[in-house]
Write an enzyme that holds these catalytic residues in place. Structure first.
Site, PDB file in Angstrom:
ATOM      1  N   GLU A  39      -8.835  -4.358   0.165  1.00  0.00           N
ATOM      2  CA  GLU A  39      -9.927  -5.068   0.847  1.00  0.00           C
ATOM      3  C   GLU A  39     -11.225  -4.275   0.941  1.00  0.00           C
ATOM      4  O   GLU A  39     -12.300  -4.858   0.950  1.00  0.00           O
ATOM      5  CB  GLU A  39      -9.478  -5.482   2.258  1.00  0.00           C
ATOM      6  N   ASP A  65      -4.383  -6.707   3.287  1.00  0.00           N
ATOM      7  CA  ASP A  65      -3.672  -6.250   4.490  1.00  0.00           C
ATOM      8  C   ASP A  65      -2.358  -6.999   4.742  1.00  0.00           C
ATOM      9  O   ASP A  65      -2.213  -8.159   4.341  1.00  0.00           O
ATOM     10  CB  ASP A  65      -4.583  -6.394   5.712  1.00  0.00           C
ATOM     11  N   ASP A 101      -0.905  -8.921   6.891  1.00  0.00           N
ATOM     12  CA  ASP A 101      -0.842  -9.952   7.926  1.00  0.00           C
ATOM     13  C   ASP A 101      -1.244 -11.281   7.300  1.00  0.00           C
ATOM     14  O   ASP A 101      -1.503 -11.361   6.094  1.00  0.00           O
ATOM     15  CB  ASP A 101      -1.736  -9.602   9.126  1.00  0.00           C
ATOM     16  N   GLU A 161      -3.926 -13.018   7.587  1.00  0.00           N
ATOM     17  CA  GLU A 161      -5.291 -12.989   7.057  1.00  0.00           C
ATOM     18  C   GLU A 161      -5.295 -12.296   5.688  1.00  0.00           C
ATOM     19  O   GLU A 161      -5.938 -12.752   4.745  1.00  0.00           O
ATOM     20  CB  GLU A 161      -6.205 -12.250   8.031  1.00  0.00           C
ATOM     21  N   TYR A 167      -0.877   0.421   9.894  1.00  0.00           N
ATOM     22  CA  TYR A 167      -1.740  -0.758  10.052  1.00  0.00           C
ATOM     23  C   TYR A 167      -1.945  -1.091  11.525  1.00  0.00           C
ATOM     24  O   TYR A 167      -1.004  -1.085  12.317  1.00  0.00           O
ATOM     25  CB  TYR A 167      -1.126  -1.948   9.321  1.00  0.00           C
ATOM     26  N   ARG A 217      -3.181  -3.873  13.029  1.00  0.00           N
ATOM     27  CA  ARG A 217      -3.050  -5.236  13.569  1.00  0.00           C
ATOM     28  C   ARG A 217      -1.569  -5.606  13.546  1.00  0.00           C
ATOM     29  O   ARG A 217      -1.045  -6.019  12.524  1.00  0.00           O
ATOM     30  CB  ARG A 217      -3.878  -6.233  12.756  1.00  0.00           C
ATOM     31  N   HIS A 225       7.335  -5.368  10.636  1.00  0.00           N
ATOM     32  CA  HIS A 225       6.146  -4.551  10.801  1.00  0.00           C
ATOM     33  C   HIS A 225       6.478  -3.372  11.710  1.00  0.00           C
ATOM     34  O   HIS A 225       7.472  -3.372  12.418  1.00  0.00           O
ATOM     35  CB  HIS A 225       5.024  -5.369  11.432  1.00  0.00           C
TER      36      HIS A 225
END
Length: 765
Positions: free
Chosen positions: A9, A83, A85, A87, A284, A286, A329
């Site tokens: 990203e 990433d 997740d 999103e 990560y 989030r 996660h």
């Protein structure tokens, strides 16, 4: 050209990942976030055909997409490494669509941390893009677009142009509004708390009477009785206790703790954590999981044994209680536990240290405490005092880390001297102080995150943008609150005599709290009345649960949207009939005795105000802005008339110009001619002529320092915040370094303006 293209990203991630991959085989590039989205203008959702969205490549990403297309075309395989997740999954899917990638050419990989082993492990186990995760993110995006696109125009028509509504943001605003009203309506009841100070063989023991007293008379009688009492220890309970470490950080607990301990805003925490993640220092950031991998636990235990000793190490596992949390996660932790500190940006150093300590503490032994409760009784009155404290027998995890607390969780700590059962404790003094009940505290950013998480509203990735949005759009202000004064009574018993004192105390002062604006209160009331589903706490939490079901493949995303949209659209249509006056809660306060015109409190273009007269009258209405601290629903007729009496003529400047004082959009000010001067924190009603002249002189001096030169036609050379510049009122031009601003001629100034780029148009909020 490398045969494999890896797309992450951000450029920072690209640089980090490239270090772990062979440059001859892999090229790492960045998409710089999302490359496609719904267009900014128009709904772009086909309601009649399953709510199909129409996406377009973002205008600022066309060049990025073009370059990535060329690289993808030349590569054998494209690895989408956005990433881990929903999103990130959506970004991977949009990239596959925008770059027209073939399925057999495309591999999805997930890096939860940037280390050699993690990158290798991810590259060894690629998968396809998870369509269910993409659908869950798409459902959220479509639902929020439908709400915003259909509801925001209603707010524009009925309340104020430029307003917006959102499924999560409107609920967050409602929480803040309701808390503010709780505080406004709170009636503080007073009581008297009696504290005794006893002599424990030269040491001092502070203990509190077990009952609070309602009145001053009761407090005085108790103190009179205490003067004739003898005291001894009648109970001494000592019990072992333990305290366990808090779980490792999730997104929300990191945001809360960084706010308490580092005074970071939620946005700042996420920005700093993002940089730590991209540089490979932490996993990560989030996540709603408190899980730690076996590898991480073993690494932490090794560091603990080496640094603190075996007795401090204790392996622990944590289970996430949040519905929909993904145990695959990990919690937020350092990628290398042996690295206790990092060097670089100070905020990154501080946040990393916090994350390291919290993660290490989770694998440490519990703290062993001794909890002591002392009861002191008086004879003959039968009075009873209690004191309690905890002493640490073995510090365990407390050697490294102690969790912070919100103010609503705070309790007073007390240290106890050595005591024995039946020990005599002469009374040195006693005091009965009047105390007042306190309302619940206003929300800080951290407390709001905690509340949203408790209610199941939003997810880790939504907290920071939600809290930023409600501030950016003028619904909420983060501000310090000035305290108010009140008197309280204190009775003190010393040497058998009671002294009475009235002391003035300040209460209600606070720092960095979220305060709702007048617009927030009006919009919340309107939404609660006409769109109860949108700001219903259970509905918003239920929607999050449905997104989780979509992510698990248990529900079709467009079926979920269809269930919501029908009733919602009917409510939108019905709300068209609501009058603007009703929606904006315009309130008639009374009639002006001089003119016979109505006095109205309402929301105007620039905020809350009072108005004398109506728009349809022959004479134009007179307006006055409400100053900070005044609310539309509480302003009185007397206050309105006082505001409408402004501007006030304070006097004249030394050269004979009138000085008028008033309230405006940006607070209290004085006006001389066409020049406005802020007078904060002074008040237009009370500012003296001497003070007004002083501020006027300061303004003139500042303007003189600002104006370096002026030419015919309005061209000026000025001193600005970022240095000297040339302006004609429409365009600004920087002055080249090394050039003396005072030496610039009119021709040179005009040449600089001609070469300068036109100023960007200002966005209206």
């Amino acid at each position: 050209m490398a045969k494999n293209l890896v797309i992450v990203e951000s450029p920072a991630k690209a640089a980090t990942v490239q270090k772990f991959l062979n440059k001859d085989t892999y090229e790492v590039a960045a998409s710089v976030g999302h490359v496609r989205d719904l267009p900014k203008k128009g709904m772009s959702i086909d309601i009649d055909h399953g709510f199909a969205p129409t996406y377009e490549i973002n205008a600022d990403k066309k060049k990025v997409v073009s370059e990535l297309k060329k690289k993808a075309k030349a590569a054998d395989h494209v690895w989408l490494a956005s990433d881990p997740d929903r999103e990130g999954e959506a970004i991977a899917w949009h990239l596959s669509q925008a770059l027209a990638l073939k399925p057999d050419q495309t591999k999805r990989v997930v890096f939860r941390e940037f280390t050699q082993s993690a990158v290798k492990s991810a590259m060894d186990s690629p998968r396809a893009v998870d369509e269910h995760l993409v659908d869950a993110q798409q459902a959220r995006r479509v639902l929020d677009r439908l709400v915003g696109y259909e509801l925001s125009p209603i707010l524009w028509k009925k309340i104020q142009t430029g307003l917006s509504a959102g499924r999560v943001q409107s609920v967050a605003v409602r929480l803040i509004v309701e808390r503010e009203r709780e505080i406004e309506n709170f009636e503080a009841k007073s009581s008297f708390k009696v504290i005794g100070l006893f002599d424990a063989d030269g040491a001092r023991l502070k203990a509190e009477l077990t009952k609070k007293l309602a009145t001053e008379d009761e407090a005085r009688k108790v103190l009179e009785a205490l003067a004739n009492d003898s005291f001894k220890v009648t109970a001494l309970d000592q019990k072992p206790a333990t305290r366990n470490p808090a779980p490792p950080f999730t997104t929300s607990t990191l945001q809360q703790e960084a706010s308490r301990k580092l005074s970071f805003s939620v946005r700042q925490t996420m920005s700093v954590a993002q940089k730590l993640y991209e540089q490979g220092f932490i996993t990560y950031m989030r996540t709603d999981s408190v899980n730690l991998s076996a590898t991480a636990i073993n690494a932490a235990l090794k560091v603990i044994e080496k640094e603190y000793g075996k007795e401090y190490a204790k392996q622990r596992t944590y289970t996430t209680k949040t519905a929909g949390a993904q145990e695959a996660h990990e919690a937020i932790r350092p990628t290398d536990f042996s690295r206790q500190t990092i060097s670089g940006d100070r905020n990154q150093e501080r946040l990393y240290e916090l994350i390291w300590k919290r993660a290490i503490a989770t694998q440490m032994a519990e703290a062993k405490l001794e909890k002591t409760i002392v009861t002191v009784s008086g004879t003959p009155s039968g009075s009873e005092f209690k004191a309690q404290a905890e002493t640490i027998q073995f510090d365990g995890f407390l050697k490294v880390y102690m969790e912070g607390r919100d103010e609503e969780d705070e309790t007073e700590e007390n240290l106890l001297p050595a005591l024995k059962p039946s020990q005599d404790l002469p009374l040195l003094e006693a005091s009965a102080k009047q105390t007042y009940d306190r309302p619940k505290p206003r929300y800080s950013e951290a407390m709001l995150v905690r509340k949203l998480e408790e209610m199941g509203i939003g997810r880790p990735s939504t907290y920071a943008p939600t809290i930023s949005t409600i501030q950016d759009r003028g619904y909420v202000e983060k501000a310090d609150i000035e305290g108010k004064e009140r008197s309280s009574i204190e009775l003190k018993l010393t040497d058998g005599k009671i002294d009475r004192q009235e002391v003035t105390e300040t209460y209600g002062a606070d720092r960095a709290k979220l305060l709702p604006t007048a617009v927030a209160m009006l919009v919340t009331d309107f939404l609660v009345k006409y769109f109860p589903n949108i700001v219903d706490f259970d509905f918003t939490a239920k929607a999050e649960g449905e997104f989780d079901e979509i992510a698990d493949g248990k529900k079709a995303w467009n079926a979920m949207i269809a269930e919501f949209y029908g009733p919602f659209h009917e409510t939108v249509v019905a709300a068209e009939g609501v009058s603007r006056q009703e929606a904006s809660q315009a309130r008639e306060l009374g009639t002006d005795p001089k003119t016979g015109k109505p006095v109205i409190a309402r929301l105007g273009r620039f905020g809350p105000m009072v108005q004398l007269g109506r728009a349809e009258d022959e004479e134009k209405p007179v307006f006055a802005a409400l100053p900070a601290g005044k609310q539309l629903h509480t302003v009185t007729m007397e206050e309105a008339m006082e505001l409408l009496s402004l501007p006030r003529l304070v006097g004249q400047t030394e050269d004979g110009q009138d000085i008028q004082a008033n309230f405006g959009r940006f607070g209290p000010y004085i006006k001389v001619g066409t020049t406005f001067v802020s007078i904060k924190p002074d008040d237009p009603f009370n500012i003296t002529l001497e003070r007004a002249r002083e501020l006027w002189t300061e303004k003139q001096s500042a303007d003189a320092a600002k104006n370096i030169n002026e030419f015919p036609g309005g061209v000026k050379v000025l001193n600005g915040r970022f240095g000297p510049y040339v302006t004609d009122g429409k365009k600004n031009a920087k002055i080249p370094k090394g050039t003396d601003p005072a030496s610039i001629s009119e021709q040179e100034a005009k040449a600089l303006l001609t070469a300068a780029k036109p100023a960007r148009p200002r966005r209206r909020r």
